[in-house]
Design a protein around this motif. Structure first.
Motif, PDB file in Angstrom:
ATOM      1  N   ARG A 311       0.897  -1.259   0.031  1.00 25.41           N
ATOM      2  CA  ARG A 311      -0.030  -0.163  -0.039  1.00 25.41           C
ATOM      3  C   ARG A 311       0.732   1.155   0.119  1.00 25.41           C
ATOM      4  N   PRO A 312       0.331   2.392  -0.504  1.00 20.84           N
ATOM      5  CA  PRO A 312       1.217   3.592  -0.507  1.00 20.84           C
ATOM      6  C   PRO A 312       1.728   4.091   0.618  1.00 20.84           C
ATOM      7  N   GLY A 313       3.082   4.066   0.916  1.00 15.55           N
ATOM      8  CA  GLY A 313       3.840   4.577   2.079  1.00 15.55           C
ATOM      9  C   GLY A 313       4.118   3.451   2.907  1.00 15.55           C
ATOM     10  N   GLY A 314       3.727   2.264   2.566  1.00 16.92           N
ATOM     11  CA  GLY A 314       4.051   0.870   3.260  1.00 16.92           C
ATOM     12  C   GLY A 314       5.426   0.521   3.271  1.00 16.92           C
ATOM     13  N   THR A 315       5.977  -0.525   4.174  1.00 14.42           N
ATOM     14  CA  THR A 315       7.347  -0.597   4.058  1.00 14.42           C
ATOM     15  C   THR A 315       7.711  -1.596   2.804  1.00 14.42           C
ATOM     16  N   ARG A 316       8.955  -1.374   2.432  1.00 18.11           N
ATOM     17  CA  ARG A 316       9.502  -2.169   1.334  1.00 18.11           C
ATOM     18  C   ARG A 316      10.724  -3.242   1.831  1.00 18.11           C
ATOM     19  N   SER A 317      10.698  -3.465   3.280  1.00 17.93           N
ATOM     20  CA  SER A 317      11.443  -4.570   3.810  1.00 17.93           C
ATOM     21  C   SER A 317      10.959  -5.468   4.582  1.00 17.93           C
ATOM     22  N   ALA A 318      11.352  -6.624   4.190  1.00 22.41           N
ATOM     23  CA  ALA A 318      10.869  -7.979   4.659  1.00 22.41           C
ATOM     24  C   ALA A 318      12.115  -8.670   5.018  1.00 22.41           C
ATOM     25  N   THR A 319      12.311  -9.435   6.141  1.00 25.45           N
ATOM     26  CA  THR A 319      13.172 -10.640   6.215  1.00 25.45           C
ATOM     27  C   THR A 319      12.379 -11.956   6.064  1.00 25.45           C
ATOM     28  N   VAL A 320      12.677 -12.588   4.924  1.00 22.07           N
ATOM     29  CA  VAL A 320      11.601 -13.312   4.409  1.00 22.07           C
ATOM     30  C   VAL A 320      11.860 -14.820   4.722  1.00 22.07           C
ATOM     31  N   ASN A 321      13.295 -15.033   4.921  1.00 22.93           N
ATOM     32  CA  ASN A 321      13.630 -16.363   5.501  1.00 22.93           C
ATOM     33  C   ASN A 321      14.774 -16.399   6.138  1.00 22.93           C
ATOM     34  N   SER A 322      15.278 -17.385   6.849  1.00 22.89           N
ATOM     35  CA  SER A 322      16.418 -17.490   7.720  1.00 22.89           C
ATOM     36  C   SER A 322      16.642 -18.800   8.021  1.00 22.89           C
ATOM     37  N   THR A 323      17.860 -18.915   8.583  1.00 23.01           N
ATOM     38  CA  THR A 323      18.133 -20.389   8.948  1.00 23.01           C
ATOM     39  C   THR A 323      19.120 -20.146  10.146  1.00 23.01           C
ATOM     40  N   HIS A 324      19.124 -21.326  10.929  1.00 24.99           N
ATOM     41  CA  HIS A 324      19.727 -21.120  12.461  1.00 24.99           C
ATOM     42  C   HIS A 324      20.702 -22.267  12.867  1.00 24.99           C
ATOM     43  N   LEU A 325      21.307 -22.173  13.763  1.00 26.66           N
ATOM     44  CA  LEU A 325      22.103 -23.332  14.355  1.00 26.66           C
ATOM     45  C   LEU A 325      21.697 -23.624  15.586  1.00 26.66           C
ATOM     46  N   ALA A 326      21.367 -24.927  15.914  1.00 24.17           N
ATOM     47  CA  ALA A 326      20.867 -25.104  17.321  1.00 24.17           C
ATOM     48  C   ALA A 326      21.845 -26.348  17.908  1.00 24.17           C
ATOM     49  N   VAL A 327      21.625 -26.714  19.308  1.00 21.11           N
ATOM     50  CA  VAL A 327      22.492 -27.544  19.743  1.00 21.11           C
ATOM     51  C   VAL A 327      21.499 -28.657  20.441  1.00 21.11           C
ATOM     52  N   ALA A 328      21.580 -30.020  20.045  1.00 19.75           N
ATOM     53  CA  ALA A 328      20.768 -30.904  20.419  1.00 19.75           C
ATOM     54  C   ALA A 328      20.723 -30.906  22.123  1.00 19.75           C
ATOM     55  N   GLY A 329      19.353 -31.064  22.639  1.00 24.21           N
ATOM     56  CA  GLY A 329      19.190 -31.238  24.025  1.00 24.21           C
ATOM     57  C   GLY A 329      20.020 -32.373  24.637  1.00 24.21           C
ATOM     58  N   THR A 330      20.477 -33.290  23.847  1.00 25.63           N
ATOM     59  CA  THR A 330      20.793 -34.619  24.452  1.00 25.63           C
ATOM     60  C   THR A 330      22.189 -34.832  24.084  1.00 25.63           C
ATOM     61  N   SER A 331      22.789 -33.808  23.491  1.00 27.15           N
ATOM     62  CA  SER A 331      24.165 -33.726  23.312  1.00 27.15           C
ATOM     63  C   SER A 331      24.952 -33.794  24.631  1.00 27.15           C
ATOM     64  N   LYS A 332      25.942 -34.759  24.581  1.00 24.17           N
ATOM     65  CA  LYS A 332      26.729 -34.894  26.017  1.00 24.17           C
ATOM     66  C   LYS A 332      27.890 -33.878  25.875  1.00 24.17           C
TER      67      LYS A 332
END
Length: 448
Positions: A311-332
């Protein structure tokens, strides 16, 4: 806008995050990449990392430098493949974490499902030191990895903003000033001129939804309005005025003959680029490298900008996807696993090296101080592509909520879009039906 299709094939150079409240999650901070205090768990042991294709190769390339700092941690990076990695993670979590890697590369669309369906299978990174980095990433990413303000489920790696790649030569031939396109309604009018003058459509969509990624444009149009498939309370938003507006834009383009059918998956998309079927590719940051690899002979004929507003005056910015690194809860060896995650994702040197090799846009804002993000691109008519997307990453954005039911919502959306594109269905009607269907499947409430 998923990277899964290209990464499955090992392509080079995975939705949405937003500003929201950058709530301080649990845990105490440790210095970036440091060994922490004397009371910290020992950072040693053998750890395994699961990723895929290019990202796996780049994580593996970081290991020698990592071992100079942490010689007692042996790191094995495995390329599981994409989408095979999602089934492998799910199977291991369903078995109580049996066989699960210590470090997991997870897309934004899968992260909520793992958290909701397998409690405890992802470690809380807050006590390990993640909280120290909560302000280091692009606007809103912390709200994605720490949605409840308590547990830090992962650390952000890649952040892609919505883009508007265009054939500058076709716009010029049609006498259309791309800079004057303020809204998607303006884009439709520009598309009519381009088709009349050059015969090219404005853009392409997988009309029969032969692939799960066929609703990429619809999702971006939602995110440009600050919303997604679900709100912050987990309610379904497919029947809202914003959703109807997004689908109406797609219908208006299609009714005007401006949408090419690119059904058939990744090969069909690449084929359309080689043929020059459409004048615009509304894809995110990472896709620029794909265009350069696909049509290197068209250097100087392409341009890039942020997408028009809804819409007029609306944003042109959108972070549309991302990836991440996680640590397993069962990791020793959680402390050792966290050390590798922190080394890879919070050091500008690590992220710059990965970007130079594979074009993976970092979520880490400090990385953008490197000159590589501020160089003119010969392919994109001398534009500083990195700066264009950096402006988008810095812009305020609301938090987007995928939930564990994202896959169901995506199926409902693609079915609705196909009815609009192939049968001329009314956007409001099919989206209301999609919302009701999703409500029955999930027990969630519908916002109208």
């Amino acid at each position: 806008m998923s990277r899964r299709r290209v990464l499955k094939a090992g392509g080079a150079v995975a939705a949405g995050v937003g500003l929201g409240g950058l709530t301080a999650c649990s845990g105490t901070g440790a210095s970036a990449g440091g060994a922490g205090s004397a009371g910290d768990p020992p950072r040693k042991g053998d750890i395994t990392v699961w990723s895929w294709a290019g990202p796996a190769a780049e994580l593996r390339a970081l290991v020698p430098a990592f071992n100079k700092k942490f010689p007692d941690v042996k790191v094995t990076v495995q390329d599981i493949g994409n989408p095979a990695i999602w089934d492998k993670i799910t199977t291991a979590m369903a078995a109580g974490g049996a066989g699960l890697a210590d470090v997991l590369h997870i897309g934004v669309d899968y992260l909520p499902g793992y958290v909701e369906k397998f409690p405890g299978q992802l470690a809380d990174l807050g006590p390990l030191g993640a909280t120290a980095h909560k302000d280091a990433f692009a606007a809103g990413l912390w709200a994605t990895v720490c949605p409840d303000g308590k547990k830090v489920n992962a650390l952000p790696w890649e952040a892609n903003s919505g883009g508007f790649y265009y054939r500058a030569d076709l716009f010029e031939k049609a006498g259309v000033d791309v800079a004057a396109i303020g809204t998607w309604d303006d884009a439709i009018e520009a598309g009519k001129k381009i088709k009349a003058k050059t015969g090219h459509t404005l853009l392409g969509i997988d009309k029969p939804a032969s692939q799960a990624d066929s609703a990429n444009l619809f999702q971006m149009l939602l995110q440009l309005q600050g919303t997604m498939f679900f709100d912050s309370d987990g309610r379904i938003t497919l029947a809202t005025p914003e959703a109807v507006r997004a689908m109406t834009i797609i219908k208006d383009m299609n009714d005007a003959g401006l949408v090419a059918d690119i059904s058939g998956g990744w090969n069909a998309l690449i084929g359309s680029i080689k043929k020059g079927t459409s004048a615009v590719l509304p894809w995110p940051t990472w896709f620029g490298g794909i265009i350069e690899e696909t049509v290197p002979d068209q250097a100087g004929k392409w341009g890039v900008r942020l997408p028009p507003s809804v819409r007029p005056g609306g944003t042109r910015s959108a972070t549309v996807n991302s990836t991440h690194l996680a640590v397993a809860g069962t990791s020793k060896h959680q402390a050792a696993a966290w050390s590798f995650v922190e080394f890879a994702l919070t050091r500008p040197e690590s992220q710059v090296a990965i970007y130079k090799a594979k074009g993976i846009a970092p979520a880490l804002l400090k990385a953008y101080d490197d000159p590589v993000f501020h160089q003119p691109s010969a392919f994109f008519s001398g534009q500083k592509k990195g700066e264009i997307f950096l402006d988008a990453l810095r812009a305020p954005q609301p938090a987007f909520h995928y939930t564990g039911d994202y896959a169901r919502a995506l199926k409902a959306v693609t079915d609705a879009q196909t009815k609009v594109l192939l049968k001329g269905a009314d956007p409001a009607t099919v989206l209301a039906a999609a919302a009701d269907q999703l409500a029955k499947q999930t027990g969630r409430k519908v916002v109208r």
